[in-house]
Scaffold this motif. Structure first.
Motif, PDB file in Angstrom:
ATOM      1  N   LYS A   1     -24.004   6.128  12.260  1.00 50.79           N
ATOM      2  CA  LYS A   1     -22.860   5.226  12.070  1.00 50.79           C
ATOM      3  C   LYS A   1     -21.725   5.678  12.965  1.00 50.79           C
ATOM      4  O   LYS A   1     -21.560   6.882  13.218  1.00 50.79           O
ATOM      5  N   ILE A   2     -20.934   4.711  13.448  1.00 50.31           N
ATOM      6  CA  ILE A   2     -19.717   4.995  14.200  1.00 50.31           C
ATOM      7  C   ILE A   2     -18.547   4.361  13.449  1.00 50.31           C
ATOM      8  O   ILE A   2     -18.616   3.203  13.056  1.00 50.31           O
ATOM      9  N   TYR A   3     -17.494   5.158  13.262  1.00 54.05           N
ATOM     10  CA  TYR A   3     -16.267   4.675  12.635  1.00 54.05           C
ATOM     11  C   TYR A   3     -15.101   4.804  13.609  1.00 54.05           C
ATOM     12  O   TYR A   3     -15.021   5.777  14.362  1.00 54.05           O
TER      13      TYR A   3
ATOM     14  N   ASP B   1     -13.960   2.103   5.177  1.00 56.01           N
ATOM     15  CA  ASP B   1     -14.771   3.097   5.886  1.00 56.01           C
ATOM     16  C   ASP B   1     -14.681   4.466   5.228  1.00 56.01           C
ATOM     17  O   ASP B   1     -15.688   5.155   5.060  1.00 56.01           O
ATOM     18  N   VAL B   2     -13.469   4.874   4.851  1.00 58.26           N
ATOM     19  CA  VAL B   2     -13.329   6.201   4.246  1.00 58.26           C
ATOM     20  C   VAL B   2     -14.006   6.239   2.874  1.00 58.26           C
ATOM     21  O   VAL B   2     -14.560   7.256   2.484  1.00 58.26           O
TER      22      VAL B   2
ATOM     23  N   SER C   1       2.768   2.319   2.066  1.00 61.48           N
ATOM     24  CA  SER C   1       3.842   2.502   3.046  1.00 61.48           C
ATOM     25  C   SER C   1       3.793   1.458   4.152  1.00 61.48           C
ATOM     26  O   SER C   1       4.534   1.557   5.124  1.00 61.48           O
ATOM     27  N   GLY C   2       2.895   0.504   4.021  1.00 59.23           N
ATOM     28  CA  GLY C   2       2.779  -0.540   5.027  1.00 59.23           C
ATOM     29  C   GLY C   2       1.832  -0.209   6.164  1.00 59.23           C
ATOM     30  O   GLY C   2       1.722  -0.965   7.128  1.00 59.23           O
ATOM     31  N   ILE C   3       1.155   0.913   6.076  1.00 58.27           N
ATOM     32  CA  ILE C   3       0.190   1.305   7.107  1.00 58.27           C
ATOM     33  C   ILE C   3      -1.169   0.753   6.691  1.00 58.27           C
ATOM     34  O   ILE C   3      -1.712   1.144   5.667  1.00 58.27           O
ATOM     35  N   ARG C   4      -1.660  -0.186   7.482  1.00 55.52           N
ATOM     36  CA  ARG C   4      -2.884  -0.900   7.139  1.00 55.52           C
ATOM     37  C   ARG C   4      -4.001  -0.580   8.133  1.00 55.52           C
ATOM     38  O   ARG C   4      -3.825   0.157   9.085  1.00 55.52           O
ATOM     39  N   ASP C   5      -5.150  -1.212   7.917  1.00 53.76           N
ATOM     40  CA  ASP C   5      -6.315  -1.009   8.778  1.00 53.76           C
ATOM     41  C   ASP C   5      -6.035  -1.365  10.233  1.00 53.76           C
ATOM     42  O   ASP C   5      -6.672  -0.825  11.138  1.00 53.76           O
TER      43      ASP C   5
END
Length: 195
Positions: A70-72, A177-178, A153-157
Protein backbone atom coordinates in the motif's frame (compact mmCIF):
# COMPACT_ATOMS: atom_id res chain seq x y z
CA UNK A 1 13.46 -9.05 13.43
CA UNK A 2 15.52 -11.49 11.41
CA UNK A 3 18.72 -10.53 9.60
CA UNK A 4 17.00 -10.61 6.20
CA UNK A 5 14.49 -7.92 7.23
CA UNK A 6 17.26 -5.80 8.74
CA UNK A 7 19.25 -6.04 5.51
CA UNK A 8 16.16 -5.08 3.50
CA UNK A 9 15.63 -2.02 5.70
CA UNK A 10 19.22 -0.92 5.15
CA UNK A 11 18.89 -1.37 1.39
CA UNK A 12 15.71 0.71 1.38
CA UNK A 13 17.60 3.60 2.94
CA UNK A 14 19.78 3.78 -0.18
CA UNK A 15 17.67 2.42 -3.07
CA UNK A 16 14.87 4.49 -4.60
CA UNK A 17 11.42 2.99 -4.11
CA UNK A 18 10.81 3.19 -7.85
CA UNK A 19 13.43 0.45 -8.25
CA UNK A 20 11.18 -2.09 -6.56
CA UNK A 21 8.50 -4.03 -8.39
CA UNK A 22 5.18 -4.50 -6.69
CA UNK A 23 4.16 -8.12 -6.40
CA UNK A 24 0.70 -8.00 -4.87
CA UNK A 25 -0.67 -10.07 -7.73
CA UNK A 26 0.70 -11.00 -11.13
CA UNK A 27 -1.67 -8.75 -13.07
CA UNK A 28 -1.78 -5.67 -10.85
CA UNK A 29 1.33 -3.53 -10.94
CA UNK A 30 0.27 0.10 -11.21
CA UNK A 31 0.71 2.67 -8.46
CA UNK A 32 -2.95 3.78 -8.69
CA UNK A 33 -4.03 0.44 -7.33
CA UNK A 34 -1.60 0.74 -4.42
CA UNK A 35 -3.27 3.97 -3.27
CA UNK A 36 -6.76 2.50 -3.25
CA UNK A 37 -6.28 -1.12 -2.16
CA UNK A 38 -7.61 -1.84 1.32
CA UNK A 39 -5.50 -3.58 3.91
CA UNK A 40 -6.93 -5.04 7.09
CA UNK A 41 -5.80 -7.46 9.81
CA UNK A 42 -7.33 -10.34 7.82
CA UNK A 43 -5.25 -9.86 4.68
CA UNK A 44 -1.83 -8.84 6.00
CA UNK A 45 0.61 -10.33 8.53
CA UNK A 46 1.50 -7.68 11.16
CA UNK A 47 4.70 -9.60 12.03
CA UNK A 48 6.04 -8.99 8.50
CA UNK A 49 5.12 -5.31 8.12
CA UNK A 50 7.53 -2.44 7.95
CA UNK A 51 7.00 1.15 6.88
CA UNK A 52 9.16 3.28 4.61
CA UNK A 53 8.47 7.02 4.77
CA UNK A 54 10.05 9.02 1.96
CA UNK A 55 10.06 12.74 2.74
CA UNK A 56 11.06 13.75 -0.79
CA UNK A 57 7.94 12.29 -2.37
CA UNK A 58 5.53 12.72 0.57
CA UNK A 59 4.71 9.01 0.71
CA UNK A 60 4.47 6.24 3.28
CA UNK A 61 5.05 2.78 1.80
CA UNK A 62 3.60 -0.22 3.62
CA UNK A 63 5.59 -3.38 2.99
CA UNK A 64 4.73 -6.92 3.99
CA UNK A 65 8.08 -8.69 3.90
CA UNK A 66 9.43 -7.71 0.44
CA UNK A 67 6.04 -6.92 -1.12
CA UNK A 68 4.83 -3.34 -1.41
CA UNK A 69 1.20 -3.61 -0.27
CA UNK A 70 0.00 0.00 0.00
CA UNK A 71 1.06 3.60 -0.62
CA UNK A 72 -0.25 6.46 1.52
CA UNK A 73 0.15 10.21 1.03
CA UNK A 74 1.67 12.03 4.02
CA UNK A 75 2.92 15.45 5.10
CA UNK A 76 5.45 16.60 7.67
CA UNK A 77 6.35 19.55 9.86
CA UNK A 78 8.49 21.90 7.86
CA UNK A 79 8.94 22.51 4.14
CA UNK A 80 12.66 22.05 4.78
CA UNK A 81 13.26 18.33 4.30
CA UNK A 82 16.40 18.26 6.49
CA UNK A 83 16.88 15.77 9.31
CA UNK A 84 15.60 16.84 12.74
CA UNK A 85 18.30 18.58 14.80
CA UNK A 86 16.59 19.85 17.94
CA UNK A 87 13.31 20.44 19.68
CA UNK A 88 11.27 23.19 18.06
CA UNK A 89 12.76 22.99 14.55
CA UNK A 90 9.58 21.37 13.15
CA UNK A 91 11.73 18.92 11.17
CA UNK A 92 10.92 15.23 10.76
CA UNK A 93 13.72 12.90 11.91
CA UNK A 94 15.43 10.45 9.58
CA UNK A 95 16.65 6.98 10.39
CA UNK A 96 15.29 3.64 11.51
CA UNK A 97 12.71 3.74 14.30
CA UNK A 98 10.01 1.49 15.75
CA UNK A 99 6.41 2.04 16.77
CA UNK A 100 6.67 2.47 20.53
CA UNK A 101 2.96 2.77 21.34
CA UNK A 102 -0.46 3.25 19.72
CA UNK A 103 -3.48 5.18 20.93
CA UNK A 104 -6.77 6.71 19.90
CA UNK A 105 -6.35 10.48 19.98
CA UNK A 106 -8.97 13.21 20.34
CA UNK A 107 -6.92 15.68 18.26
CA UNK A 108 -5.41 13.46 15.55
CA UNK A 109 -7.77 10.45 15.34
CA UNK A 110 -4.97 7.87 15.85
CA UNK A 111 -1.42 8.33 17.10
CA UNK A 112 1.47 5.88 16.69
CA UNK A 113 4.47 7.06 18.71
CA UNK A 114 7.97 6.46 17.32
CA UNK A 115 10.94 5.70 19.55
CA UNK A 116 12.55 9.04 18.66
CA UNK A 117 15.04 9.99 19.95
CA UNK A 118 16.67 6.59 19.79
CA UNK A 119 20.36 5.81 20.27
CA UNK A 120 21.35 6.85 16.73
CA UNK A 121 19.36 10.10 17.03
CA UNK A 122 21.03 10.92 20.34
CA UNK A 123 24.50 10.23 18.93
CA UNK A 124 23.83 12.64 16.06
CA UNK A 125 22.35 15.25 18.43
CA UNK A 126 25.39 15.12 20.75
CA UNK A 127 27.77 15.27 17.79
CA UNK A 128 26.03 18.43 16.52
CA UNK A 129 26.32 19.96 20.01
CA UNK A 130 30.00 19.01 20.31
CA UNK A 131 30.77 20.47 16.88
CA UNK A 132 29.04 23.73 17.85
CA UNK A 133 26.09 23.46 15.45
CA UNK A 134 23.63 23.30 18.35
CA UNK A 135 23.70 25.25 21.61
CA UNK A 136 24.49 23.32 24.78
CA UNK A 137 21.01 24.16 26.12
CA UNK A 138 19.26 22.53 23.12
CA UNK A 139 17.27 19.33 23.55
CA UNK A 140 16.51 16.68 20.89
CA UNK A 141 12.74 16.84 21.37
CA UNK A 142 10.42 13.88 21.34
CA UNK A 143 6.81 12.86 20.90
CA UNK A 144 7.28 12.24 17.16
CA UNK A 145 4.70 9.95 15.64
CA UNK A 146 2.36 9.10 12.81
CA UNK A 147 -1.13 10.59 13.14
CA UNK A 148 -4.17 11.92 11.33
CA UNK A 149 -5.13 15.50 10.56
CA UNK A 150 -6.27 17.95 13.23
CA UNK A 151 -9.90 18.20 12.18
CA UNK A 152 -11.04 20.43 15.07
CA UNK A 153 -8.40 23.04 14.15
CA UNK A 154 -9.53 23.20 10.55
CA UNK A 155 -6.73 21.00 9.22
CA UNK A 156 -8.36 18.55 6.85
CA UNK A 157 -7.35 15.81 4.41
CA UNK A 158 -6.77 18.45 1.70
CA UNK A 159 -3.58 19.45 3.60
CA UNK A 160 -2.24 15.98 2.81
CA UNK A 161 -3.45 16.08 -0.81
CA UNK A 162 -1.87 19.50 -1.36
CA UNK A 163 1.37 18.67 0.53
CA UNK A 164 0.86 21.40 3.12
CA UNK A 165 3.28 20.64 5.94
CA UNK A 166 1.74 21.61 9.25
CA UNK A 167 2.96 19.35 12.09
CA UNK A 168 5.69 19.98 14.64
CA UNK A 169 7.81 17.21 13.09
CA UNK A 170 5.36 14.30 13.00
CA UNK A 171 4.05 12.45 9.96
CA UNK A 172 0.42 13.29 9.20
CA UNK A 173 -1.95 11.17 7.11
CA UNK A 174 -5.58 11.48 6.04
CA UNK A 175 -7.83 10.29 8.88
CA UNK A 176 -9.24 7.28 6.99
CA UNK A 177 -5.71 6.26 6.05
CA UNK A 178 -4.32 6.54 9.57
CA UNK A 179 -7.27 4.51 10.87
CA UNK A 180 -6.53 1.75 8.36
CA UNK A 181 -2.81 1.75 9.14
CA UNK A 182 -3.46 1.75 12.89
CA UNK A 183 -5.49 -1.46 12.56
CA UNK A 184 -2.77 -3.45 10.77
CA UNK A 185 0.46 -2.45 12.49
CA UNK A 186 1.63 -3.45 15.92
CA UNK A 187 3.91 -2.00 18.57
CA UNK A 188 7.47 -2.76 17.48
CA UNK A 189 6.83 -2.28 13.74
CA UNK A 190 10.00 -0.93 12.06
CA UNK A 191 9.74 2.50 10.42
CA UNK A 192 12.43 3.85 8.10
CA UNK A 193 12.30 7.60 7.41
CA UNK A 194 14.49 8.99 4.65
CA UNK A 195 14.79 12.00 2.38
Amino acid sequence: MNRYCLLLLLVLLYVPVSGFKTTITTNINNDGYLYSVKVNPGNIDPDKIFLLIDKSDYRLYLYEDVTLRKIYKVVFGNNDQSDKCKEGDRLTPEGTFHIQSKRFDKLWNRFMLLDYPNEASMERFHRLQTEGYLPSAATPGGGIGIHGVEWNSGIRDNYVEQRINWTLGCISMKNNDVTELYEVIKVGTPVVIRK
